[in-house]
Design an enzyme around this catalytic site. Structure first.
Site, PDB file in Angstrom:
ATOM      1  N   GLU A  83      19.538 -11.129  32.206  1.00 48.05           N
ATOM      2  CA  GLU A  83      18.837 -12.120  31.394  1.00 48.05           C
ATOM      3  C   GLU A  83      17.572 -11.439  30.910  1.00 48.05           C
ATOM      4  O   GLU A  83      16.721 -11.059  31.713  1.00 48.05           O
ATOM      5  CB  GLU A  83      18.498 -13.371  32.205  1.00 48.05           C
ATOM      6  CG  GLU A  83      17.753 -14.420  31.406  1.00 48.05           C
ATOM      7  CD  GLU A  83      16.873 -15.297  32.269  1.00 48.05           C
ATOM      8  OE1 GLU A  83      15.710 -15.522  31.884  1.00 48.05           O
ATOM      9  OE2 GLU A  83      17.360 -15.745  33.329  1.00 48.05           O
ATOM     10  N   CYS A  86      10.943 -17.492  30.033  1.00 47.23           N
ATOM     11  CA  CYS A  86      11.938 -16.821  29.192  1.00 47.23           C
ATOM     12  C   CYS A  86      12.568 -17.775  28.193  1.00 47.23           C
ATOM     13  O   CYS A  86      13.185 -17.337  27.220  1.00 47.23           O
ATOM     14  CB  CYS A  86      13.013 -16.181  30.065  1.00 47.23           C
ATOM     15  SG  CYS A  86      13.863 -17.327  31.161  1.00 47.23           S
TER      16      CYS A  86
END
Length: 523
Positions: free
Chosen positions: A258, A297
């Protein structure tokens, strides 16, 4: 002066590195919190302990028994979460920020415990789907089974979610029967370490099921093979280096990343000032810029608005940002805390300066900010920064991620133009559409889905229950294509299955029944 080195939890005991290592400072006061080092630790023994003791202990448990272990872990953390809140304040997190991380992680563990009880069989093997007849006479058939590999799960985590980031990876691995080694980010390793200490104190995890390495992982990847799984959260550059390691390219270690993400939110043409949707869009942008000081994020980096609305949106967002009080967590009125450290602040300033060069600052100051309860220079504080870029074709908003309280307003005209601009982000974790126009929503969702791991449609009808743009849910996939890493975390049973080995067993139907007939089946 005696230097405190943050101990790691390996081999069933707490062991500190032998060198001073990396100094970690309080994000608010600048005072020393701890030093982080793995020098002198026998990481090879930790790998062996995970695969040996940890793997054996977990494989003895059924899926339902592992779910019970996960629930006990969540309860232990929940009982002492105030300690984690207090430590998180040293990393610049307000109470709201800490709750997102700590409560989000604990909630994820509870959800996965429920998924394990309700969605997995009370056994150690999953028989997947019905038998497949492979011959005309019916004497030859096949059956898919899912079993636990004989490896470990290595998680390499980012600084922004030391608790949630750890638990969202641990939960599916534990349910799958795979022992875990956690490598927390250095800046907030002391928060993750305390969460592991709570679990150790509670004695709820089987021997070797969880270990924690504070510091570098020198040589660990060299010890991994095709039975192992590496899950990484962090920069795209680091993800690329890990993906190129021989562990992945030659020995076929399962790798999940990720990475960076230029997430977007879209204001629909129907959402004029005075409508609930306009206010929801402004609220969401404010939230994503200020929670965790924008260090998420999934935060909104690109805010697309109809060209004819950009003045009104700029004024509305700037007005709301003007009321945000920045300062020490816990100080009166403070809504946004510090970044994780002064180095991070300088990185964000540099990235924000590149964005400003593409347009102008509609709110905030790169160099100064009024701070309550702390020193603005010693602490890692930064003003929320709203950039307005009237030329949406400029490359900077679609290439530069300022990982802090920074977002860029971009105008669009027409859905086709909008979709082309969205795609320039080259893959994102999360996107949102704030609109009540079903045709516009349909066109944007279907047109942007190929570039997103998750899309939220937000309107007046679902706003009360919506978890918001930036909050991934454990039942749904968290990840994204392209720049976002091309990986997948969470997603309910899908994440558990990623840790299991799927094998096709071919035999006569009677043999298959004898071999697998006593095993619970999952469709």
């Amino acid at each position: 002066m005696t230097v405190e080195v943050l101990p790691s939890w390996i081999g069933g005991g707490w062991v500190a590195g032998q060198a001073n290592g990396t100094l970690v400072r309080d994000a608010v006061t600048g005072r020393t919190v701890t030093h982080v080092s793995s020098d002198g630790l026998d990481l090879g023994a930790a790998v062996g302990y995970a695969k040996g003791a940890g793997g054996a202990a977990l494989r003895e448990l059924t899926f339902h028994e592992r779910a019970a272990v996960l629930k006990a872990a969540a309860l232990a953390l929940d009982a002492r979460k105030q300690e984690l809140y207090d430590l998180s304040a040293r990393a610049g997190a307000t109470r709201r920020d800490a709750k997102v991380d700590v409560d989000g992680g604990i909630g994820t563990a509870f959800v996965y415990s429920s998924i394990g009880r309700k969605g997995l069989p009370d056994g150690r093997v999953i028989v997947e789907g019905p038998q497949e007849q492979l011959g005309k006479a019916g004497t030859f058939a096949g059956q898919h089974v899912l079993t636990t590999p004989r490896g470990l799960a290595l998680q390499i985590n980012a600084f922004n979610f030391p608790v949630w980031g750890m638990l969202e990876k641990l939960a599916p691995a534990l349910l799958a029967g795979v022992p875990t080694i956690v490598k927390p980010a250095t800046q907030t390793a002391y928060v993750a370490q305390h969460a592991v200490r709570i679990l150790d104190d509670a004695g709820v995890l089987p021997e070797g099921a969880l270990q924690l390495v504070c510091g570098q992982l020198r040589g660990v990847l060299d010890l991994l093979d095709g039975q192992d799984h590496v899950a990484f959260t962090g920069s795209a550059a680091t993800a690329a280096r890990l993906r190129a390691d021989a562990a992945v390219t030659t020995r076929s270690v399962r790798f999940n990343a990720e990475a960076d993400s230029l997430n977007c939110s879209v204001l629909g043409p129907d959402a004029a000032p005075g409508t609930p949707e306009f206010d929801l869009f402004v609220d969401a942008l404010l939230t994503e810029m200020t929670v965790k000081a924008g260090q998420k994020c999934t935060a909104i980096r690109r805010a697309f608005v109809p060209a004819e609305r950009i003045d009104e949106v700029t004024e509305a967002v700037a007005s709301r940002l003007a009321s945000v009080v920045v300062g020490a967590p816990g100080a009166e009125g403070v809504a946004m805390g510090a970044l994780v450290g002064t180095e991070q602040r300088e990185d964000v300033r540099a990235a924000a300066a590149r964005l400003r060069a593409a347009g102008r600052l509609a709110f905030g100051d790169l160099e100064k900010v009024d701070v309550v309860g702390a020193d603005a220079v010693t602490g890692a504080f930064l003003s929320p920064l709203l950039v307005r870029c009237d030329d949406a074709d400029r490359p900077e908003p679609h290439e530069v991620e300022a990982f802090g309280p920074v977002s860029t307003l971009l105008p669009y005209s027409g859905t086709e133009r909008l979709l082309a601009l969205i795609a320039r982000g080259e893959g994102s974790l999360a996107g949102s559409v704030v609109s009540r126009d079903p045709e516009f929503v349909r066109d944007v969702v279907l047109g942007a889905a190929s570039h997103h791991g998750r899309l939220l449609v937000l309107d007046r009808d679902n706003a009360d229950e919506s978890t918001g743009h930036g909050i991934p849910m454990p039942q749904l996939v968290h990840g994204g294509p392209g720049r976002a890493g091309g990986g997948q975390e969470e997603g309910g049973l899908r994440a558990v299955h990623l840790h299991l080995q799927r094998t096709a067993v071919q035999a006569g139907p009677a043999t298959l029944n004898a071999l697998l007939g006593g095993q619970p089946q999952q469709s």
